[in-house]
Scaffold this active site. Structure first.
Site, PDB file in Angstrom:
ATOM      1  N   GLY A   1       0.860  -1.188   0.000  1.00 34.01           N
ATOM      2  CA  GLY A   1       0.000   0.000   0.000  1.00 34.01           C
ATOM      3  C   GLY A   1       0.886   1.223   0.000  1.00 34.01           C
ATOM      4  O   GLY A   1       2.084   1.129   0.251  1.00 34.01           O
TER       5      GLY A   1
ATOM      6  N   CYS B   1       5.125  -6.327   1.939  1.00 35.44           N
ATOM      7  CA  CYS B   1       5.496  -4.919   2.078  1.00 35.44           C
ATOM      8  C   CYS B   1       4.606  -4.228   3.125  1.00 35.44           C
ATOM      9  O   CYS B   1       4.673  -4.576   4.295  1.00 35.44           O
ATOM     10  CB  CYS B   1       5.457  -4.220   0.713  1.00 35.44           C
ATOM     11  N   TYR B   2       3.733  -3.303   2.716  1.00 32.10           N
ATOM     12  CA  TYR B   2       2.865  -2.629   3.695  1.00 32.10           C
ATOM     13  C   TYR B   2       2.102  -3.651   4.541  1.00 32.10           C
ATOM     14  O   TYR B   2       1.984  -3.507   5.762  1.00 32.10           O
ATOM     15  CB  TYR B   2       1.872  -1.714   2.980  1.00 32.10           C
TER      16      TYR B   2
ATOM     17  N   HIS C   1       8.489  -7.359  -2.924  1.00 26.53           N
ATOM     18  CA  HIS C   1       7.306  -7.711  -3.716  1.00 26.53           C
ATOM     19  C   HIS C   1       7.537  -9.013  -4.465  1.00 26.53           C
ATOM     20  O   HIS C   1       8.149  -9.020  -5.529  1.00 26.53           O
ATOM     21  CB  HIS C   1       6.966  -6.583  -4.680  1.00 26.53           C
TER      22      HIS C   1
ATOM     23  N   GLU D   1       5.412 -10.674  -6.031  1.00 20.81           N
ATOM     24  CA  GLU D   1       4.513 -10.809  -7.189  1.00 20.81           C
ATOM     25  C   GLU D   1       5.079 -10.238  -8.485  1.00 20.81           C
ATOM     26  O   GLU D   1       4.597 -10.549  -9.560  1.00 20.81           O
ATOM     27  CB  GLU D   1       3.158 -10.160  -6.867  1.00 20.81           C
TER      28      GLU D   1
ATOM     29  N   SER E   1     -19.487  -8.156 -29.416  1.00 18.17           N
ATOM     30  CA  SER E   1     -18.725  -7.136 -30.155  1.00 18.17           C
ATOM     31  C   SER E   1     -17.785  -7.784 -31.146  1.00 18.17           C
ATOM     32  O   SER E   1     -17.213  -7.109 -31.990  1.00 18.17           O
ATOM     33  CB  SER E   1     -17.915  -6.299 -29.168  1.00 18.17           C
ATOM     34  N   GLY E   2     -17.614  -9.112 -31.019  1.00 17.60           N
ATOM     35  CA  GLY E   2     -16.639  -9.784 -31.875  1.00 17.60           C
ATOM     36  C   GLY E   2     -15.264  -9.822 -31.230  1.00 17.60           C
ATOM     37  O   GLY E   2     -14.362 -10.479 -31.704  1.00 17.60           O
ATOM     38  N   GLY E   3     -15.113  -9.119 -30.107  1.00 18.49           N
ATOM     39  CA  GLY E   3     -13.861  -9.153 -29.352  1.00 18.49           C
ATOM     40  C   GLY E   3     -13.760 -10.461 -28.575  1.00 18.49           C
ATOM     41  O   GLY E   3     -14.709 -11.253 -28.536  1.00 18.49           O
ATOM     42  N   VAL E   4     -12.612 -10.681 -27.954  1.00 16.02           N
ATOM     43  CA  VAL E   4     -12.367 -11.950 -27.265  1.00 16.02           C
ATOM     44  C   VAL E   4     -13.376 -12.173 -26.130  1.00 16.02           C
ATOM     45  O   VAL E   4     -14.014 -13.227 -26.039  1.00 16.02           O
ATOM     46  CB  VAL E   4     -10.935 -11.982 -26.672  1.00 16.02           C
TER      47      VAL E   4
ATOM     48  N   SER F   1     -16.421 -10.880 -25.261  1.00 19.91           N
ATOM     49  CA  SER F   1     -17.834 -11.150 -25.532  1.00 19.91           C
ATOM     50  C   SER F   1     -17.994 -12.429 -26.344  1.00 19.91           C
ATOM     51  O   SER F   1     -18.982 -13.141 -26.188  1.00 19.91           O
ATOM     52  CB  SER F   1     -18.515  -9.960 -26.203  1.00 19.91           C
ATOM     53  N   SER F   2     -17.009 -12.753 -27.176  1.00 19.67           N
ATOM     54  CA  SER F   2     -17.116 -14.000 -27.943  1.00 19.67           C
ATOM     55  C   SER F   2     -17.047 -15.218 -27.024  1.00 19.67           C
ATOM     56  O   SER F   2     -17.789 -16.183 -27.197  1.00 19.67           O
ATOM     57  CB  SER F   2     -15.985 -14.103 -28.973  1.00 19.67           C
TER      58      SER F   2
END
Ligand code: XMP
Length: 517
Positions: A58, A85-86, A172, A174, A226-229, A231-232
């Site tokens: 944080g 960390c925090y 960190h 991650e 929409s044809g995007g990943v 929504s498909s």
């Protein structure tokens, strides 16, 4: 959520910048992970019944007035806790240790000596490079804790109380700069929390399909495609769950890429491979009308989001009773819209915060709202979607509306579409399309003087963008070879009327974002 998967690592978010990464890393290790804000408090943590808890970094000092905190009861739940960390400093502070400003700020890659006898550091090199970013550090350990790592400047780079299953690290784990960070998180999840790893895409898809079927019953579902990943994949999942009870509506808001509409219709329409009802609505005119003269980016997003819903509602009314509206919202949309963890609202994502309050559907279903982007693609593959669709670069819901800076007009849309088509062709011709996460042409609201033939021109500047990223939370501008930039530039100024200048956007995210608005 997936019923076959029981293990869960709860990431309690104190507002650090890498917090989504923690959840992603945990999931990559095969265990489901979810983020909640520290503001939800101890009851919410208890209710989530986690197998393990991670307290994030944080921006604050634990001893600052109003610093984010949590009921110390969290350490007495009998559930393993890892503070990062925090989060680690907070653990020390709340349990009677001491946290103070470090004499010297530690920032960047740092050599850390770890005690490999610790469950957290089992299999880790005795000296390992970790990413540090802190002003404060722990100067006195709480009772019952021992130090398990140190650096040249930081005597307690890690501490632990294995009997109570409490662990803290100053660095960190991650971020990829921590060379063995993934192993450390894996150690926490498997060695400390005792997880076995039951988060598998195959079973997620299977159980999601089952749950959707149960929830929807004989009801009808409308899905914005929409044809995007995203929504498909959502549509494919729903098609598998409820087949022809699903109607997918593709709204051409007039803010699509060149030829997008034809391509989407070819895949999802009558002659495509999917068993679903598909409607294509030409709504360009009404979007242009609503957007006329609007320059504020947030307002543009809200208008587009709202108009979308209105079009859906009208289509739904034509079909008759429609109880559910399905959307391809994914987890980063949820978190970035300020609904998940502690992230500030950066943009109202079209799928989430941009929705109007009064939507005339019984319920919104979002089968992907727990998935990160790479998990969404994986789910698409499990569902049998073709690779070209699954690995497609993302396209934002508000479309070219967020790639045309300032007011949108049909003329500007045409310029953007044509310039973008050329940029995409040139990138593909150079064989760069597979290695770039997202690339597009945008239209700035800058007009400037140029000369063409013997004529003075006063025309638009197109901005080219190309970024690489793994999670879209951060992104790097791509070092595009000059020949490619110059070929695209020449073609754009020659082939696209009203453009006399082409710029390349070299900015990373942060401080910029991927889209211009
Ligand atoms: P930013 O601009 O926020 O973009 O750095 C990160 C990723 O999200 C996409 N994006 C959106 N996708 N609705 C979407 O479905 C939206 O409103 C939206 N805004 C940005 C963007 O294309 C990039 O991949």
């Amino acid at each position: 959520m997936d019923q076959t998967q029981k293990e869960k690592i709860l990431v309690v978010d104190f507002g650090g910048q890498y917090n989504q990464l923690i959840a992603r890393r945990v999931r990559e290790s095969g265990v489901y992970s979810e983020i909640i804000s520290y503001r939800k408090g101890l009851d919410a943590v208890r209710e989530a019944a986690p197998t393990g808890i991670i307290l994030t970094g944080g921006p604050n000092s634990v001893y600052a007035d109003g610093a984010p905190s949590i009921d110390p009861g969290i350490f007495g739940l009998g559930v393993p806790v890892l503070g990062i960390c925090y989060g680690g400093q907070l653990m020390a502070h709340l349990l009677g240790g001491k946290v103070e400003a470090a004499g010297e700020r530690e920032y960047g890659k740092t050599l850390v000596s770890v005690d490999t006898g610790s469950k957290l550091f089992s299999g880790i090199r005795e000296e390992t490079v970790c990413w540090m970013s802190h002003n404060d550090y722990i100067t006195r350990l709480p009772e019952g804790f021992t130090a398990s790592a140190h650096t040249a400047n930081c005597p307690f780079a890690a501490m632990e109380c294995p009997e109570k299953k409490l662990y803290a690290i100053q660095f960190h784990a991650e971020v990829l700069h921590t060379e063995q960070g993934t192993e450390m998180l894996r150690n926490f999840v498997y060695n400390v929390c005792g997880c076995r790893g039951d988060w598998k895409m195959e079973s997620f898809v299977e159980s999601s399909v089952r749950e959707l079927r149960e929830k929807i019953g004989a009801g009808r579902v409308l899905c914005g495609l929409s044809g995007g990943v995203d929504s498909s994949v959502a549509a494919a999942m729903l098609a598998k769950a409820v087949g022809r009870q699903l109607t997918c509506v593709f709204v051409d808001h007039g803010l699509m890429r060149k030829n997008e509409r034809e391509e989407v219709c070819a895949v999802f329409g009558e002659n495509g491979p999917f068993e679903l009802n598909f409607v294509c609505v030409d709504a360009a005119e009404r979007f242009y009308e609503k957007l006329a003269g609007v320059t504020d980016p947030e307002q543009k997003r809200k208008i587009i989001g709202e108009e979308f819903i209105r079009v859906f509602e009208e289509e739904a009314n034509k079909i008759g009773e429609v109880e559910y509206l399905a959307q391809g919202t994914i987890y980063p949309d949820v978190v970035e819209s300020g609904l998940g963890g502690e992230s500030a609202v950066i943009k109202s994502h079209h799928n989430v915060g941009g929705l109007p309050d009064h939507v005339r559907f019984k319920e919104i279903v979002e089968p992907l709202r727990y998935l990160f982007k790479d998990e969404t693609r994986q789910a698409g593959r499990e569902l049998g979607l073709p690779e070209y669709l699954v690995s497609r670069q993302p396209f934002p819901g508000p479309g070219l509306g967020v790639r045309i800076v300032g007011a949108v007009t049909p003329e500007k849309v045409k310029i953007t579409q044509d310039a973008d088509a050329i940029w995409r062709e040139e990138i593909a011709k150079a064989g760069l399309d597979k290695s770039i996460s997202q690339y597009y042409a945008a239209l700035t609201n800058l007009r400037s003087v140029g000369v063409m033939g013997d004529e003075r021109t006063y025309d638009y500047a197109v901005a080219l963008r190309a970024v690489t990223t793994t999670d879209f939370m951060t992104a790097e501008a791509v070092n595009i070879p000059w020949e490619v930039l110059s070929a695209a530039t020449n073609r754009i100024v020659n082939e696209v009327p009203h453009v006399n200048r082409v710029l390349y956007d070299c900015t990373s995210k942060p401080p910029a974002t991927v889209e211009l608005e």
